[in-house]
Design an enzyme around this catalytic site. Structure first.
Site, short mmCIF file in Angstrom:
data_model
loop_
_atom_site.label_atom_id
_atom_site.label_comp_id
_atom_site.label_asym_id
_atom_site.label_seq_id
_atom_site.Cartn_x
_atom_site.Cartn_y
_atom_site.Cartn_z
N ASP A 62 0.81 -1.22 0.00
CA ASP A 62 0.00 0.00 0.00
C ASP A 62 0.84 1.27 0.00
O ASP A 62 0.45 2.30 0.56
CB ASP A 62 -0.97 0.01 1.20
CG ASP A 62 -1.84 -1.23 1.21
OD1 ASP A 62 -2.24 -1.68 0.13
OD2 ASP A 62 -2.10 -1.77 2.31
N GLN A 67 1.81 -6.40 -3.53
CA GLN A 67 2.37 -6.61 -2.20
C GLN A 67 3.73 -5.89 -2.08
O GLN A 67 3.90 -4.88 -2.73
CB GLN A 67 2.50 -8.11 -1.84
CG GLN A 67 1.16 -8.79 -1.65
CD GLN A 67 0.46 -9.13 -2.94
OE1 GLN A 67 1.02 -9.77 -3.82
NE2 GLN A 67 -0.77 -8.71 -3.09
N LYS A 91 1.73 2.03 -5.17
CA LYS A 91 2.23 1.43 -6.43
C LYS A 91 1.29 1.73 -7.60
O LYS A 91 1.72 1.93 -8.72
CB LYS A 91 2.40 -0.09 -6.27
CG LYS A 91 3.44 -0.46 -5.23
CD LYS A 91 3.55 -1.96 -5.04
CE LYS A 91 2.34 -2.59 -4.39
NZ LYS A 91 2.09 -2.17 -2.99
N GLY A 131 -4.65 -4.29 -3.76
CA GLY A 131 -5.61 -3.20 -3.97
C GLY A 131 -4.80 -1.99 -4.36
O GLY A 131 -4.10 -1.42 -3.52
N HIS A 132 -4.83 -1.64 -5.65
CA HIS A 132 -4.02 -0.52 -6.14
C HIS A 132 -4.94 0.61 -6.59
O HIS A 132 -5.78 0.41 -7.46
CB HIS A 132 -3.15 -0.98 -7.33
CG HIS A 132 -2.11 -1.98 -6.94
ND1 HIS A 132 -1.17 -2.47 -7.81
CD2 HIS A 132 -1.84 -2.58 -5.76
CE1 HIS A 132 -0.39 -3.33 -7.19
NE2 HIS A 132 -0.78 -3.42 -5.94
N SER A 133 -4.79 1.78 -5.98
CA SER A 133 -5.68 2.89 -6.32
C SER A 133 -5.03 3.84 -7.31
O SER A 133 -3.85 4.15 -7.19
CB SER A 133 -6.03 3.72 -5.09
OG SER A 133 -6.05 2.93 -3.95
#
Ligand code: GDP
Ligand code: IMO
Ligand code: MG
Length: 428
Positions: free
Chosen positions: A13, A223, A16, A40-42
């Protein structure tokens, strides 16, 4: 043939997704190489915010080809939900390429993830519950199902039977659950395979050809270094290799094709799930960081554990990944602090460690040795050059660079695309 690997330098987190989007405007391919929908990539573009789990973050850029490499574990149901969600928002996903050698997360992997965590009790890992560990375990145990297995009914039936033979014994006798039906599972997987087929390709060949033709490939890690099954805080890790070497094994591209390795680090540290975390804050400063940084998981919504920047972790990440550049994110979150502690080394039972202890018991006992830098009050979100940053903020960044053993090439000053200070190009 620029091959740029982008990885998380801490416990995940780090931003990335945003960093991939930043570099993605200048690349031809973005390839995921590890993990699955535990990520979970925002990415935030104007008023639109995207949360990518299994799809490469580059998918929102229409000019590049998104690739899911062989090292990823693919839950087809989740993949289709994600594709449908994006297409409903006008993002075309038809050019996605999925490796025929990637392993599948089947429904029984999700079940096993949950029951094993429950069974571990106080020793649990705090997984995302997405079936990641059991799918990788099957891969290593040589009873996994790969994407190309979904296209031959008899072959798939044999594979599912082999995989469920032992699992059903465990589910019934150990976990007191109903056995999983081989025929029904095979039928479900065959249907998913039909929809998956148009996306399936020999992605190793595609990526190697592209690199040979001088095209640029960005390898997007999920990750992070400290969650790596070999190099992280084992056993509190994920079940893949999120470190730079994983980009090669996870896509079928050789190490000689990698020209840059970019590590993404937050200006502080967060962690989700169980496991040791030396700079973790249990007081109001931890809660302050969580609120200021909106530190709640993109995948599970869990509050993230927060702590000060840990230079031992960053030096280790530089070493393990061979970092050439760091993208330092969320510097804006620290605005308003009078003083900012930085962990420069650990104290383990009276002994100073400047480098990462290899013994996990020593790491679990590590107490941070801090030095403190003065903070700043100015809003930095509109700064576009390093020189525009307040002097104390510049000094903080310079100190992080010095003790991380790697240059800082870009700085995140907010979640938006243009909230960035570029110092060195990440492409050439
Ligand atoms: P990832 O898993 O490494 O892609 O990171 P996540 O997307 O899970 O979490 C990073 C969060 O920080 C997201 O909500 C991003 O929109 C946000 N973010 C990324 N860079 C910055 C930054 O420089 N400043 C701020 N304030 N937010 C950022
Ligand atoms: P991104 O890509 C943060 C953590 C889980 C758990 C451990 C094992 O968004 O940075 P798993 O489900 O992988 O078996 O869980 O790893 N974890 C992450 N933490 N960011 C992630 O991804 C993570 N993916 C897994 O919380 O501690
Ligand atoms: Mg994330």
């Amino acid at each position: 043939m620029p091959g740029i690997v982008l990885i998380g330098a801490q416990w995940g987190d780090e931003g990335k997704g945003k960093a991939t989007d930043l570099i993605g405007t200048k690349v031809d391919f973005v390839a995921r190489f590890n993990g699955g929908n535990n990520a979970g990539h925002s990415v935030v573009v104007g008023n639109e915010s995207y949360a990518l789990h299994l799809l490469p973050s580059g998918i929102i850029n229409p000019n590049l080809t998104p690739v899911i490499g062989n090292g990823v574990v693919v839950d087809p149901e989740v993949l289709f939900q994600e594709i449908d969600g994006l297409e409903a928002r006008g993002i075309d996903c038809s050019h996605l390429k999925v490796s025929e050698a990637a392993h599948i997360i089947a429904p029984y992997h999700r079940t096993l993830d949950k029951v094993t965590e429950r069974f571990l009790g106080k020793h649990k890992i705090g997984t995302t519950g997405r079936g990641i560990g059991p799918a990788y375990a099957d891969k290593i145990n040589r009873v996994g199902i790969r994407v190309h297995d979904l296209f031959n009914a008899q072959h798939l039936h044999d594979k599912v039977e082999a995989s469920l033979h032992q699992k059903n014994q465990m589910l019934v006798k150990l976990y007191n659950r109903r056995p999983i039906d081989v025929d029904q599972t095979t039928d479900e997987l065959l249907k998913l395979g039909e929809r998956l087929k148009p996306y399936v390709a020999n992605t190793g060949l595609i990526l190697n050809k592209a690199l040979d033709e001088g095209k640029t490939v960005l390898f997007e890690g999920a990750q992070a270094t400290m969650l790596d099954v070999d190099h992280g805080t084992y056993p509190f890790v994920t079940s893949s290799n999120p470190t730079a070497g994983g980009a090669c094994t996870g896509t079928g591209v050789g190490p000689t094709k990698i020209t840059r390795v970019v590590g993404v680090s937050k200006a502080y540290v967060t962690r989700v799930g169980e496991g040791p975390f030396p700079t973790e804050l249990f007081d109001e400063s931890g809660e302050w960081l969580r609120q200021q940084g909106h530190e709640f998981g993109v995948t599970t919504g869990r509050p993230r554990r927060c702590g000060w920047f840990d230079a031992v972790v960053n030096r280790y990440a530089s070493q393990v990944n061979g970092l050439t550049d760091i993208v330092l994110t969320k510097l804006d979150v620290l605005t308003g602090l009078k003083e900012i502690p930085i962990c420069v080394a650990y104290d383990v039972d009276g002994e100073r460690y400047d480098d990462m202890p290899t013994d996990q018991a020593a790491f679990a006992a590590a107490k941070p040795i801090y030095e403190t830098m003065p903070g700043w009050d100015e809003d930095i979100s509109s700064c576009h050059t390093f020189d525009e940053l307040p002097a104390t903020c510049q000094a903080y960044v310079k100190r992080l660079e010095e003790i991380s053993n790697c240059r800082i090439s870009a700085i995140g000053t907010g979640p938006q695309r243009d909230h960035i200070i570029s110092i060195h190009s990440l492409i050439d």
